[in-house]
Write an enzyme that holds these catalytic residues in place. Structure first.
Site, short mmCIF file in Angstrom:
data_model
loop_
_atom_site.label_atom_id
_atom_site.label_comp_id
_atom_site.label_asym_id
_atom_site.label_seq_id
_atom_site.Cartn_x
_atom_site.Cartn_y
_atom_site.Cartn_z
N GLU B 431 -4.80 -6.07 -3.98
CA GLU B 431 -5.49 -7.34 -3.75
C GLU B 431 -7.00 -7.09 -3.74
O GLU B 431 -7.51 -6.34 -2.92
CB GLU B 431 -5.05 -7.92 -2.40
CG GLU B 431 -5.88 -9.11 -1.97
CD GLU B 431 -5.50 -9.59 -0.57
OE1 GLU B 431 -4.61 -8.99 0.05
OE2 GLU B 431 -6.11 -10.57 -0.11
N ASP B 504 -3.90 -6.72 1.65
CA ASP B 504 -4.40 -6.66 3.01
C ASP B 504 -3.28 -7.04 3.98
O ASP B 504 -2.39 -7.80 3.63
CB ASP B 504 -5.55 -7.67 3.21
CG ASP B 504 -6.76 -7.32 2.36
OD1 ASP B 504 -6.78 -6.20 1.83
OD2 ASP B 504 -7.65 -8.17 2.24
N ASP B 506 -3.24 -9.13 6.16
CA ASP B 506 -3.52 -10.42 6.80
C ASP B 506 -2.67 -11.52 6.17
O ASP B 506 -1.79 -11.24 5.34
CB ASP B 506 -5.02 -10.76 6.68
CG ASP B 506 -5.44 -10.87 5.21
OD1 ASP B 506 -4.56 -10.85 4.33
OD2 ASP B 506 -6.66 -10.97 4.96
#
Lengths: 73, 658
Positions: B431, B504, B506
């Site tokens: 990413e 990530d 997240d």
């Protein structure tokens, strides 16, 4: 390579469920929807709060947005 | 086996014969597959399948399954009830059923015409693996009860405990926690399976009650049988026509076939033999597919949509967007499976029976619905054209000028590995460009390739095929893997042994994983089936102390890890929570996430095609309502942190040759 590597096997639907659940929870709760109490989305509230705590109120001259440092999450 | 003698003492005494149920407790895997969650739920299926067999034979059309508070299960059917007399072996018959392996009423003696049960081990296996099992039988106006404990030892004999007006059998058991690593039943897993059983037998009502939670329960009752099943498979998709259903009997084999087309591109065919799912297909599925292909081609030529010179449509063209169910009932003397688990039907008569029933009747269906049939044929022809075009493009890309063009498309983004070893190379989909940069520096360049992705990937479930193929990110992925796309995809051509999604840790990273998995599922499904798609897990925390040479660094993936690591590092630690891959230095990224010796990878598998299919359409499809329902049922809104994916109860640790 002859060494053995351990993998955690997980069915596709579980991975998708877990990941999507996380993402959708965040989007619904902390990004896309305005709060009924003040009509603000989280990001807007953060900006206002950062401006407020820097004393950047309406009666002050303008200030570049990039200088508002507190707007990190 | 249990002998602790040194290997040199291998004499006659060293050979041990496991008596009866002892064998099951020693090697549960042979009977129920495994001792994890899957095996645990299998116990319920064994008992439920017996109840279903009773209903299949025409006795009782109602089954009640209860999950009790203590994680025990009870299954009540309203069939004839087990025979309660004395068996000629000198024990009450129920005791024989529950304690003797290969004792059963389904070996063709006339108690059952067709049945899912075959070996006569189901009930005894469940008994052997239970802390207690209690059977209550209602038969001939009387009520009998017998109890077994600790792996099937009878503690009472068959006692008459009263009179009753009902008939049927109640089996109540608690799986042994000494055998099973998991003892908590998953409601949804059971519900899914019971729903399936209810679909397969018209008019059978199965009730599932969860006593662990107030008022939780479902009733599965479908008058239309597999027609309703097909509709259920397509529930969240846009369908092209109502479900079509055909049935027939040939050579003692009852055949049911239902199908419906949706506007998607994938095919879902589920097959069943005597109400048991055959995961790996077999002769009945082959028969249905062959019949479908032949009839469609004949019909297409007849109405002139396929001209004389045109090539025949291939099976995959015709089955694009098809959801179908094949269910056959085969009498015991013809029934044959390949292998120990009933995963694949081997009965060769089934092929011809299914073939002739399906081909004969589908032809009528096609003739009767001329307009619809013509549109289905056109759809198949379009699929054929797309396939041809894709093949041509691939051939062009392989030889000659266009090859150069393809590699120039790539060169900008993909950082290839030095070696060209397809059996070892790994492709990292990363990413963001910045993380791609550190991954590039941190990787082992001999076998790891990096492909950075910018921003969110297109949702391949919703977008149109043309838009998907035009999409830059997607086409780079397809070119990088180099094994084609869609029906044209072949795993053997894949340039990589592992495709690792590294995002990530997240929420947006989670979204990108979902989007990529959707793409792989829809367009490179064999890649997932071959176990080549992985998700990298970067650490969530860094715990460090000191600087320079004395620096101590620990990484943590879960809250538990974190506590352990803090203890290990000791007082004065500095805690950093990673929000993105970009915060990590190249060497840290290598140590924690990319080094095969130390990393943790999640391997994405497909175990249940129907469940995977449904989940993908629910979450990624263009219908909002089912997604909303799913989110409301499955997402816990609130301030507490999300659970870790490593805590998922379905996770399976497996050793694998890297």
């Amino acid at each position: 390579m002859s060494s053995t590597e351990k993998f955690q096997d997980l069915p596709l639907e579980e991975v998708m469920g877990d990941r999507f659940g996380r993402y959708s929870k965040y989007i619904i709760q902390d990004r896309a929807l305005p709060d009924a109490r003040d009509g603000l989305k989280p990001v807007q509230r953060r900006i206002l709060y950062a401006m407020f705590s820097e004393g950047n109120t309406h009666d002050k001259p303008f200030r570049k947005s990039a200088n508002s440092r507190e707007c990190n999450w | 086996m249990t002998n602790k003698q040194s290997p040199s003492v291998y004499n006659d005494d060293a050979i041990q014969v496991l008596e009866g149920l002892e064998a099951v407790r020693k090697r549960p895997g042979m009977y129920i597959g495994s001792t994890d969650g899957r095996g645990l739920h299998h116990l319920v299926y064994e008992i439920v399948d017996n109840a279903v067999d009773e209903a299949l034979a025409g006795f009782g059309s109602h089954i009640i399954v209860k999950i009790h508070k203590d994680q025990s299960i009870s299954v009540r059917d309203f069939g004839r009830g087990m025979p309660t007399g004395m068996h000629k072996m000198g024990k009450p018959t129920p005791e024989i059923i529950f304690t003797v392996l290969h004792a059963g009423g389904k070996f063709g003696q006339g108690g059952y015409k067709t049945s899912g049960g075959l070996h006569g081990v189901g009930s005894s296996v469940v008994n052997a693996l239970s802390t207690f099992l209690e059977v209550t039988i209602h038969r001939d106006g009387k009520k009998y009860c017998q109890r077994f404990e600790n792996g099937g030892h009878p503690v009472t004999t068959l006692e008459e405990i009263g009179s009753t007006k009902q008939t049927g059998t109640l089996v109540h058991f608690l799986p042994d926690d000494k055998i099973f690593s998991v003892t908590k039943f998953n409601y949804d897993t059971l519900a899914e399976r019971l729903r399936e059983s209810a679909f397969l037998l018209k008019g059978l009502k199965i009730e599932l009650i969860d006593e662990r939670e107030e008022g939780k329960g479902d009733v599965f009752f479908y008058e239309n049988g597999i027609e309703a099943f097909v509709a259920y498979l397509n529930e969240e998709k846009d369908v092209l026509h109502p479900v079509k259903y055909v049935e027939g009997i040939q050579d003692d084999i009852e055949v049911e076939f239902a199908f419906q087309y949706n506007d998607g591109y994938s095919e879902t065919i589920l097959s069943f033999v005597n109400n048991v799912r055959t995961r790996d297909g077999g002769t009945h599925e082959t028969g249905a597919k062959a019949a479908l292909t032949r009839v469609f081609n004949e019909y297409a030529r007849k109405i002139g949509l396929l001209k004389e010179k045109d090539k025949n449509l291939e099976g995959t063209d015709i089955r694009e967007g098809l959801a179908a169910i094949v269910s056959v009932r085969i009498p015991e003397h013809l029934l044959q499976f390949e292998g120990q688990t009933k995963g694949k039907l081997g009965t060769s008569e089934a092929r011809s029976a299914v073939d002739s029933v399906v081909s004969e009747q589908i032809l009528y269906v096609l003739e009767e619905n001329a307009e619809l049939s013509a549109s289905l044929v056109r759809k198949a022809i379009r699929a054929q054209q797309v396939r041809e075009a894709a093949r041509k493009a691939r051939e062009d890309a392989r030889n000659g000028k266009k090859n150069k063009k393809a590699s120039t498309i790539l060169s900008g983004k993909l950082t290839p590995a030095q070696s060209r070893n397809a059996a070892k190379n790994e492709l990292y989909l990363v990413e963001g460009d910045s993380a791609g940069g550190s991954a590039k520096q941190g990787r082992d360049r001999t076998f790891q390739a990096i492909l950075p992705l910018r921003g969110k990937v297109i949702n391949t479930e919703k977008a149109k095929l043309q838009d998907i193929m035009k999409n830059e990110e997607i086409s780079t992925i397809i070119h990088a893997i180099g094994a084609g796309v869609g029906t044209d995809f072949s795993v053997e051509d894949s340039a990589y042994d592992k495709v690792v999604i590294m995002t990530d840790a997240d929420t947006d990273g989670a979204h990108i994983q979902v989007l990529l998995l959707t793409f792989f599922y829809r367009y490179m499904r064999p890649l997932i089936e071959a176990g080549k798609v992985f998700i990298a897990l970067p650490p969530l925390y860094k715990i460090s102390k000191g600087t320079g040479k004395k620096e101590v660094i620990e990484y943590a993936w879960t809250e538990n890890d974190l506590q352990k690591a803090i203890k290990k590092v000791g007082k004065g630690y500095i805690l950093q929570r990673y929000k993105g891959l970009g915060e990590m230095n190249a060497d840290q990224l290598w140590d924690t996430t990319m080094n095969p010796e130390t990393r943790t990878l999640i391997r994405v598998t497909i175990e249940d095609g129907a469940r995977a299919e449904r989940r993908v359409t629910t979450l990624m499809g263009d219908k909002v309502e089912p997604r909303r329902k799913w989110i409301e049922a499955n997402v816990n809104f609130g301030m507490e942190d999300d659970s870790n994916i490593l805590d998922n109860e379905f996770i399976q640790q497996e050793e694998d040759q890297a």
